[in-house]
Design an enzyme around this catalytic site. Structure first.
Site, PDB file in Angstrom:
ATOM      1  N   LYS A   1       0.827  -1.215   0.000  1.00 27.17           N
ATOM      2  CA  LYS A   1       0.000   0.000   0.000  1.00 27.17           C
ATOM      3  C   LYS A   1       0.857   1.259   0.000  1.00 27.17           C
ATOM      4  O   LYS A   1       0.657   2.166  -0.810  1.00 27.17           O
ATOM      5  CB  LYS A   1      -0.907   0.010   1.239  1.00 27.17           C
ATOM      6  CG  LYS A   1      -1.525   1.369   1.540  1.00 27.17           C
ATOM      7  CD  LYS A   1      -2.411   1.343   2.766  1.00 27.17           C
ATOM      8  CE  LYS A   1      -1.864   1.902   4.031  1.00 27.17           C
ATOM      9  NZ  LYS A   1      -1.634   3.329   4.141  1.00 27.17           N
ATOM     10  N   ASN A   2       1.812   1.320   0.931  1.00 24.44           N
ATOM     11  CA  ASN A   2       2.528   2.586   1.091  1.00 24.44           C
ATOM     12  C   ASN A   2       3.526   2.851  -0.031  1.00 24.44           C
ATOM     13  O   ASN A   2       3.964   3.982  -0.208  1.00 24.44           O
ATOM     14  CB  ASN A   2       3.187   2.663   2.477  1.00 24.44           C
ATOM     15  CG  ASN A   2       2.129   2.869   3.565  1.00 24.44           C
ATOM     16  OD1 ASN A   2       0.996   3.249   3.270  1.00 24.44           O
ATOM     17  ND2 ASN A   2       2.494   2.598   4.810  1.00 24.44           N
TER      18      ASN A   2
ATOM     19  N   CYS B  52      -5.421   8.147   8.670  1.00 22.33           N
ATOM     20  CA  CYS B  52      -5.695   7.561   9.983  1.00 22.33           C
ATOM     21  C   CYS B  52      -5.356   8.552  11.074  1.00 22.33           C
ATOM     22  O   CYS B  52      -4.383   9.304  10.980  1.00 22.33           O
ATOM     23  CB  CYS B  52      -4.875   6.286  10.157  1.00 22.33           C
ATOM     24  SG  CYS B  52      -5.599   4.884   9.290  1.00 22.33           S
TER      25      CYS B  52
ATOM     26  N   ARG C 144      -0.125  14.920  13.187  1.00 16.25           N
ATOM     27  CA  ARG C 144       0.647  14.431  12.040  1.00 16.25           C
ATOM     28  C   ARG C 144       1.171  15.648  11.276  1.00 16.25           C
ATOM     29  O   ARG C 144       0.673  15.994  10.209  1.00 16.25           O
ATOM     30  CB  ARG C 144      -0.221  13.515  11.176  1.00 16.25           C
ATOM     31  CG  ARG C 144      -0.636  12.264  11.942  1.00 16.25           C
ATOM     32  CD  ARG C 144      -1.342  11.243  11.104  1.00 16.25           C
ATOM     33  NE  ARG C 144      -0.450  10.562  10.189  1.00 16.25           N
ATOM     34  CZ  ARG C 144      -0.810   9.502   9.461  1.00 16.25           C
ATOM     35  NH1 ARG C 144      -2.030   9.028   9.547  1.00 16.25           N
ATOM     36  NH2 ARG C 144       0.059   8.936   8.648  1.00 16.25           N
TER      37      ARG C 144
ATOM     38  N   ASP D 182       3.610   0.176  12.058  1.00 18.39           N
ATOM     39  CA  ASP D 182       2.374  -0.284  11.412  1.00 18.39           C
ATOM     40  C   ASP D 182       2.037  -1.738  11.737  1.00 18.39           C
ATOM     41  O   ASP D 182       0.984  -2.237  11.329  1.00 18.39           O
ATOM     42  CB  ASP D 182       2.458  -0.087   9.888  1.00 18.39           C
ATOM     43  CG  ASP D 182       2.513   1.391   9.519  1.00 18.39           C
ATOM     44  OD1 ASP D 182       2.150   2.230  10.365  1.00 18.39           O
ATOM     45  OD2 ASP D 182       2.922   1.702   8.391  1.00 18.39           O
TER      46      ASP D 182
ATOM     47  N   ARG E 282      -9.123   0.350   3.609  1.00 19.65           N
ATOM     48  CA  ARG E 282      -8.161   1.279   3.010  1.00 19.65           C
ATOM     49  C   ARG E 282      -6.859   0.562   2.657  1.00 19.65           C
ATOM     50  O   ARG E 282      -6.144   1.000   1.764  1.00 19.65           O
ATOM     51  CB  ARG E 282      -7.780   2.382   4.017  1.00 19.65           C
ATOM     52  CG  ARG E 282      -8.840   3.406   4.262  1.00 19.65           C
ATOM     53  CD  ARG E 282      -8.278   4.488   5.163  1.00 19.65           C
ATOM     54  NE  ARG E 282      -6.943   4.819   4.687  1.00 19.65           N
ATOM     55  CZ  ARG E 282      -5.960   5.301   5.441  1.00 19.65           C
ATOM     56  NH1 ARG E 282      -6.155   5.515   6.704  1.00 19.65           N
ATOM     57  NH2 ARG E 282      -4.786   5.568   4.931  1.00 19.65           N
TER      58      ARG E 282
HETATM   59  N1  EPU Z   1       6.881  14.092  11.552  1.00 16.31           N
HETATM   60  C1  EPU Z   1       7.132  15.394  11.904  1.00 16.31           C
HETATM   61  N2  EPU Z   1       7.144  16.343  10.916  1.00 16.31           N
HETATM   62  C2  EPU Z   1       6.926  16.030   9.605  1.00 16.31           C
HETATM   63  C3  EPU Z   1       6.675  14.701   9.267  1.00 16.31           C
HETATM   64  C4  EPU Z   1       6.652  13.737  10.249  1.00 16.31           C
HETATM   65  O1  EPU Z   1       7.329  15.714  13.075  1.00 16.31           O
HETATM   66  O2  EPU Z   1       6.969  16.953   8.768  1.00 16.31           O
HETATM   67  C5  EPU Z   1       6.859  13.045  12.606  1.00 16.31           C
HETATM   68  C6  EPU Z   1       5.495  12.409  12.759  1.00 16.31           C
HETATM   69  O3  EPU Z   1       4.657  13.159  13.607  1.00 16.31           O
HETATM   70  C7  EPU Z   1       5.843  11.047  13.309  1.00 16.31           C
HETATM   71  C8  EPU Z   1       7.194  10.735  12.664  1.00 16.31           C
HETATM   72  O4  EPU Z   1       7.708  11.983  12.210  1.00 16.31           O
HETATM   73  O5  EPU Z   1       5.980  11.120  14.685  1.00 16.31           O
HETATM   74  C9  EPU Z   1       7.176   9.775  11.509  1.00 16.31           C
HETATM   75  O6  EPU Z   1       6.231  10.219  10.537  1.00 16.31           O
HETATM   76  P1  EPU Z   1       6.376   9.859   8.977  1.00 16.31           P
HETATM   77  O7  EPU Z   1       6.471  11.138   8.217  1.00 16.31           O
HETATM   78  O8  EPU Z   1       7.468   8.858   8.822  1.00 16.31           O
HETATM   79  O9  EPU Z   1       4.981   9.171   8.678  1.00 16.31           O
HETATM   80  P2  EPU Z   1       4.097   9.311   7.372  1.00 16.31           P
HETATM   81  O10 EPU Z   1       4.988   9.438   6.185  1.00 16.31           O
HETATM   82  O11 EPU Z   1       3.024  10.308   7.556  1.00 16.31           O
HETATM   83  C10 EPU Z   1       4.095   6.782   6.767  1.00 16.31           C
HETATM   84  C11 EPU Z   1       3.076   5.717   6.554  1.00 16.31           C
HETATM   85  C12 EPU Z   1       2.439   5.339   7.886  1.00 16.31           C
HETATM   86  C13 EPU Z   1       3.538   4.892   8.847  1.00 16.31           C
HETATM   87  C14 EPU Z   1       4.629   5.951   8.964  1.00 16.31           C
HETATM   88  C15 EPU Z   1       5.811   5.497   9.795  1.00 16.31           C
HETATM   89  C16 EPU Z   1       2.274   6.198   4.335  1.00 16.31           C
HETATM   90  C17 EPU Z   1       1.177   6.691   3.486  1.00 16.31           C
HETATM   91  N3  EPU Z   1       2.052   6.227   5.641  1.00 16.31           N
HETATM   92  O12 EPU Z   1       3.410   7.890   7.330  1.00 16.31           O
HETATM   93  O13 EPU Z   1       1.611   4.235   7.569  1.00 16.31           O
HETATM   94  O14 EPU Z   1       2.979   4.663  10.120  1.00 16.31           O
HETATM   95  O15 EPU Z   1       5.110   6.294   7.652  1.00 16.31           O
HETATM   96  O16 EPU Z   1       6.373   4.344   9.265  1.00 16.31           O
HETATM   97  O17 EPU Z   1       3.312   5.747   3.850  1.00 16.31           O
HETATM   98  C18 EPU Z   1      -0.220   2.782   7.834  1.00 16.31           C
HETATM   99  O18 EPU Z   1       0.106   2.235   6.761  1.00 16.31           O
HETATM  100  O19 EPU Z   1      -1.058   2.291   8.622  1.00 16.31           O
HETATM  101  C19 EPU Z   1       0.405   4.044   8.205  1.00 16.31           C
HETATM  102  C20 EPU Z   1      -0.124   4.877   9.078  1.00 16.31           C
END
Ligand code: EPU
Length: 430
Positions: A22-23, A117, A122, A308, A400
């Site tokens: 998915k991701n 989610c 976030r 995850d 999803r």
């Molecule tokens: N963070 C910041 N600032 C930013 C971006 C992130 O402080 O600008 C923090 C977040 O608050 C969090 C940490 O950094 O504490 C990690 O966030 P990350 O940006 O890595 O998460 P994401 O890219 O929004 C993706 C996956 C999530 C998964 C996370 C961590 C996708 C679409 N989503 O989210 O997947 O939990 O990486 O591995 O790729 C899921 O599939 O269920 C899911 C939620």
């Protein structure tokens, strides 16, 4: 509204074929915006997040054709706008990749802030910091739309991420692929789907080095040609089935996986007493007649244990002997599902980032609600183990991210079905 109804107590066994990640899919589909020719993407999971991102591309003007269940043809050439602000964009987290992709193609982007989610704050401050370093200033319009605008072509830049962020790493790679000069992302995330996206872009002619390490270097190119590309298998879907089968003390051959991507998961399974055998593209796990014991588990960015899979493992550890200590290091608030597990008889307490899971408490069926995608998967696992009937609502979260989860579980011997509940509407945003 629809619910999942589970009659628990069945031992799962057999084979499961894992779908595309998915991701990776939700990054690679918007990445096609950067391509100068049509592309074919294979091994795409048939899930609602993919349907939504494909629809968003269509709304931008791309020609998207479904060739079969897991293959999309995307011709991004007709896209002639960098504005993606309709409601569908708010419906998923990964729509923020439109920012990187549209900046990469048009040097400008206007994108509605994403949903997704809900497990605490976030922020996207690191994404915006990176875009600004490359010359795209980002303003927030009415607190709801990111307006990224630059004077001329985006420039390569050196960007150090304050926090390891998957989304930021991907977004900055997208913006940098066609930028003027070299971009260096330091403290980059290393998840398998980051490497997959880099492989996809490089196959089209991009110049990205170091994906999978914490320094990624991207030299901008002018043209990306069309390709056929197959997405990697979903490591989290695989981890979910492994946790489910371990919880029911069954035996499972997990097919279409990259065992290397599953190392942190298989290491934990071995530690608690599950037999694990790795093949080239499959993993066998066997928990038959085994006494599984507690463990400590800490989520970390890749190659650490994935956040995850945290909820699914908590549900599984509730069936093991002893008290497990789980620490969530990635998200601030990813334990909302635990109150649902408590309704099913689990003994789990949460203190800040730590969950203390008392194992072997008898679980019983109850009406429970999925609070997010992986939370929903954890409730399914608890329901598979519990005595009696578990009814899970808000299953749109689960759909999803899991392709044909009912069919796959039923093929393993689970008694699970989907039930339509008249008169109720699933209006919550995924
Ligand atoms: N963070 C910041 N600032 C930013 C971006 C992130 O402080 O600008 C923090 C977040 O608050 C969090 C940490 O950094 O504490 C990690 O966030 P990350 O940006 O890595 O998460 P994401 O890219 O929004 C993706 C996956 C999530 C998964 C996370 C961590 C996708 C679409 N989503 O989210 O997947 O939990 O990486 O591995 O790729 C899921 O599939 O269920 C899911 C939620």
């Amino acid at each position: 509204m629809e619910k999942y109804i589970i009659n628990g107590g069945k031992v799962l066994s057999g084979e499961v074929t894992i779908s595309g990640a998915k991701n990776a899919a939700v990054a690679i589909i918007p990445a096609t915006i950067l391509c100068d020719e049509p592309c074919r993407i294979e091994n795409i999971p048939n899930i609602s997040d993919v349907t939504l991102i494909a629809k968003i591309l269509q709304n931008l003007g791309a020609k998207v054709t479904r060739v079969n269940k897991s293959t999309l043809d995307i011709d991004p050439r007709p896209i002639n706008t960098y504005s993606a602000v309709d409601d569908s964009v708010r419906g998923m987290r990964a729509s923020y990749y439109l920012l990187g992709a549209l900046i990469g193609r048009f040097n400008n982007a206007k994108v509605a802030l994403p949903g997704g989610c809900n497990f605490g704050l976030r922020p996207i401050d690191q994404h915006l910091k990176g875009f600004a370093a490359m010359g795209a200033q980002c303003d927030l319009i009415n607190g709801a739309i990111v307006d990224a605008h630059s004077q001329g072509r985006i420039q390569g830049a050196s960007i150090y991420l304050d926090t390891v962020s998957v989304g930021t790493t991907i977004n900055l790679m997208l913006a940098a692929v066609k930028a003027q000069g070299m971009t260096i992302i330091e403290n980059a995330a290393k998840e398998p789907h980051i490497v997959d996206l880099a492989n996809f872009l490089n196959s089209m002619g991009a110049n990205i080095r170091g994906a999978g390490t914490d320094v990624i270097k991207i030299r901008g190119v002018d043209y990306l040609h069309g390709i056929t590309y197959s997405i990697i298998p979903d490591q989290i879907e695989a981890g979910t089935y492994m946790a489910a089968v371990a919880a029911t003390r069954g035996k499972l051959l997990v097919k279409n996986v990259t065992p290397k991507h599953l190392e942190s998961i298989t290491a934990k399974l071995k530690e608690i007493g599950v037999y694990v055998e790795e093949f080239d593209e499959a993993v066998l796990i066997d928990a038959t007649d085994r006494k599984l014991r507690r463990c400590n588990l800490k989520t970390m960015p890749h190659p650490g244990f994935p956040t995850d899979c945290q909820p699914q493992f908590v549900a599984m550890l509730a069936t093991c002997e002893g008290t497990s200590i789980v620490t969530e290091n990635v998200w601030d608030n990813r334990y909302q599902y635990i109150r649902e597990l408590l309704l099913m008889g689990a003994h789990i307490s949460v203190e800040g980032r730590v969950a203390i899971v008392d194992g072997m408490m008898p679980l019983h069926g109850a009406p429970v609600k999925a609070t997010d995608l992986r939370a929903g998967a954890a409730l399914i696992i608890a329901g598979l183990v519990a005595s009696g009937v578990t009814e899970i609502s808000s299953i749109h979260y689960i759909e999803r991210g899991y392709e044909e989860i009912i069919e796959k579980l039923r093929a393993l011997g689970a008694d699970i079905r989907k039930q339509y509940v008249p008169g109720e509407d699933a209006s919550a945003t995924a």
